[in-house]
Design an enzyme around this catalytic site. Structure first.
Site: not given
Ligand code: IVH
Length: 698
Positions: A33, A36-37, A82-83, A113, A115, A117, A136, A174, A226, A290, A314, A405, A408, A423, A428
């Protein structure tokens, strides 16, 4: 051949980009680091000399955009869907069969891939340069958070490798916060009496909505991409080809990913990842399956909300039920008291859980738990197990938060509107180390020869029980500490001695009064000139015995003191209340008395330049600095103005005499214009400054 500055500049940019890539994308840092700095500082130096060389892709421009006044809505080029998701293998099988049936194929390639969070975003690149980043939102339109996303290291500001160079395209991915950074943020928020975020995802979403990119940067967000959206055909049509292209373009691509041809391969990837997921620094909650080929995706189409070519498989949150034996309380560095669940040991996702933080009493009320109740523990993506509720059929628990506390015994304080009790007794033991470390630190008393390790030693050997004791350590005592030779012992004693004249401003800051940072300490030092003056303004001696922590602010004297304090520019009710609380604690006053006895200077530094009396050229003048100046740092400008007797404050009001507006000045400038306050741009300011300075010398 000698390298020109320009060449060196280009080289530094490439080097810094390379090291960002190695660190944030590949997780294989090559340099320290510090190194780098060093490179980064060299870059800044050159940019200072040659401001016209700097482009928006410079590593120095990750934080630069002026703080947004609000976010602008942007419509997505293509919806962000969404999925469909499932926890069941049978449903994945159904999905896979349907895909083959509808395409009329025997074999289809899928990518698998993780997923992640976090929070989905899309990034637009024009001619290879990042120029727009959008959340989004509702899937059709989101917020323009470009300035915030620029702060996310690992996002290429400009693509310099692979097929995306000079191209227009969009990448989706993400934004996540690593669990480690989330834990740090939670601790900080708890210490500051703010409600911690429930999980890294909420913390990420909250961070991306901050209006100040400087703050966003501190949240250490990460992005994993992704999807690559392009016009034309400069990369292949399959998802795996595009992921590889993104990797070549140095994007952080979700890891690990694979191509599967059968549902069993999908399942194997899913099981493998489920088993390994706690080893990743961030949360993942499943696998996204996918269809790889674009034309097949088009043929399968979408429903209103989800594509029919993808599915989230999931991971199940792991749960266990156990007895909550008791709720204990931990005192942190700043005195924040955190309730902790002491559990009947139970196995969960491969480890034995005995304790779990309960964050704060609101959380405990929300869960309806208390001692001797069966509770449910969950470990979702995160490594940190959480108590998520009562076991079915359990009655509501009873919880009585502590009033004194646990370390103490001093009464605890719970300011209105905060969820944390704390506290505030400087002596303390639980807080002692932290307080001492703060006291000796560079911004505070800046005691040479006393670092964090020395503080631990001093506490372990019972040489200090509060910061006042530091000044009574003898050379013999120091020389007897393990690892302390003659030289280090002398250095320690001398360093402590020298700090006695650190000056009032540092002293006030060093005391560690909540909300009193170095800026507020400076204001107080200037206003009162002596620690006793400050103390007198807050407490009248006869009150001392009667004041107890509970609800001090509602006593008449407490309120009067707060009212006086809030008359000072920059002191709001929160700081005033904290000061009143601090100075009403007998034990804090004891520390102050020790410091006095030791001969610590409670007034201005003896070494300070001459008094800035009412005759100083800018005495009584209020000046606000905003934006950045080319010719000097804000620190320097402040110091020079203060040397002339000016009051450099941070907020613009009708009483402000001048606003010095540098580059990228924002809201303060607008306010100054509205209030008709005199505005000095940099050239005018420099003229005035030299005028004032020569008047000062006369
Ligand atoms: S593909 C239409 N790939 O999951 C395809 N999404 O429930 C959707 N997410 O809004 C995007 N990992 O926030 C894709 N490897 C991944 C993902 C991913 C997380 C999230 C993304 C999306 C949500 C859908």
């Amino acid at each position: 051949m000698a390298v020109t500055t320009r060449e060196r500049y280009e080289e530094l940019i490439r080097d810094l980009e390379k090291h960002d890539y190695k660190y944030y994308v590949l997780a294989q840092p090559e340099i320290s680091d510090e190194h780098y700095d060093e490179l980064y500082r060299e870059l800044l130096d050159i940019e200072k000399q040659h401001p016209n060389w700097v482009t928006s892709s410079s590593p120095s421009k990750r934080v630069g955009g002026r703080p947004a006044e609000g976010f602008v809505t942007v419509r997505h080029t293509r919806p962000m869907m969404s999925l469909a998701n499932t926890y069941s293998f049978a449903e994945v099988q159904e999905f896979e069969e349907r895909v083959r049936r509808e395409l009329g194929l025997e074999k289809v390639h899928y990518t698998c891939e993780p997923k992640l969070d976090g929070v989905a975003v899309t990034l637009h690149y024009k001619q290879g340069r990042f120029h727009l980043g959008v959340t989004r939102g509702d899937g059709r339109q989101g917020d323009d958070i470009t300035a915030n996303l620029r702060t996310v290291r690992g996002i290429p500001l400009e693509v310099r490798d692979g097929p995306g160079v000079q191209q227009d395209f969009e990448v989706r991915g993400e934004v996540v916060m690593n669990r480690k950074d989330f834990v740090e943020l939670s601790e900080k928020r708890e210490e500051q009496g703010q409600t911690p975020f429930a999980n890294p995802r909420n913390a990420t979403a909250g961070s991306l909505k901050l209006l100040n990119p400087q703050e966003v940067r501190k949240r250490k967000l990460r992005l994993w991409v992704y999807e690559l959206l392009i016009e034309g055909d400069w990369v292949g049509d399959r998802q795996d080809e595009r992921l590889v292209a993104l990797e070549k373009m140095h994007f952080p691509v979700v890891q690990p990913w694979t191509v599967a041809e059968t549902v069993h391969e999908i399942d194997a990837f899913w099981s493998g990842l489920a088993a390994e997921r706690s080893e990743f620094p961030h949360d993942m909650d499943g696998v996204v399956v996918k269809v790889a080929d674009r034309r097949m995706r088009e043929e399968l189409g979408t429903t209103a909300k989800t594509p029919r070519w993808a599915m989230a498989y999931k991971f199940r949150a792991q749960k266990a039920t156990t007895l909550l034996r008791e709720i204990t309380h931990q005192v942190g560095r700043t005195g924040a008291v955190t309730p902790v669940a002491e559990l009947e040991p139970v196995q969960l996702a491969g480890s034995t859980i005995k304790r779990a933080t309960l964050h704060n009493e609101e959380e405990i009320q929300r869960l309806g738990i208390g001692p001797n109740i069966q509770v449910v523990l969950e470990k979702a993506g995160d490594v940190i197990p959480k108590v998520t509720g009562r076991a079915p059929g359990e009655p509501k628990g009873v919880y009585e938060p502590p009033h004194s506390c646990p370390e103490c015994g001093e009464p605890l304080l719970k300011p209105e509107g905060e969820v944390i009790r704390r506290c505030i007794n400087v002596a303390c033991p639980a807080m002692l180390r932290g307080r001492l470390k703060h006291f000796v630190s560079r911004g505070a008393m800046d005691i040479d020869g006393v670092g964090a390790m020395t503080v631990d030693l001093l506490v372990d050997h019972k040489l200090v029980e509060d910061p006042g004791d530091l000044y009574f350590i003898t050379y013999e005592q120091a020389a007897n500490l393990p690892g302390f030779a003659e030289v280090s012992a002398r250095k320690l004693v001398q360093g402590i001695e020298a700090s006695k004249d650190a000056g009032l401003e540092r002293l006030i800051f060093a005391l560690g009064v909540r909300y009193v940072g170095s800026g507020v300490a400076r204001v107080l030092a200037r206003k009162f000139g002596h620690l006793d003056e400050l103390a007198d303004a807050i407490i009248k001696p006869k009150l001392l015995q009667t004041l107890v922590a509970d609800d001090l602010s509602s006593t008449e004297q407490g309120r009067a003191a707060m009212e006086e304090l809030t008359k000072i520019d920059e002191i709001g009710p929160r700081i005033a209340e904290s000061l009143v609380e601090f100075f009403s604690r007998p034990r804090n006053l004891t520390v102050i008395e020790k410091l006095r006895k030791a001969g610590v200077n409670f007034g201005k530094r003896h070494g300070d330049a001459g008094e800035k009396g009412p005759s100083a050229p800018l005495a009584g003048t209020r000046i606000v600095l905003t934006g950045s100046l080319d010719s000097m740092s804000r620190q320097e400008a402040t110091e020079r103005l203060e040397a002339l007797g000016a009051n450099v404050t941070s907020s613009v009001s009708s009483r402000t005499d001048y606003v010095v507006a540098g580059e990228a000045a924002g809201a303060k400038l607008t306010k100054a214009q509205k209030l008709d306050v005199k505005i000095l741009r940099e050239p005018a300011f420099l003229d005035k400054l030299s005028e004032w300075e020569s008047a000062g010398k006369a």
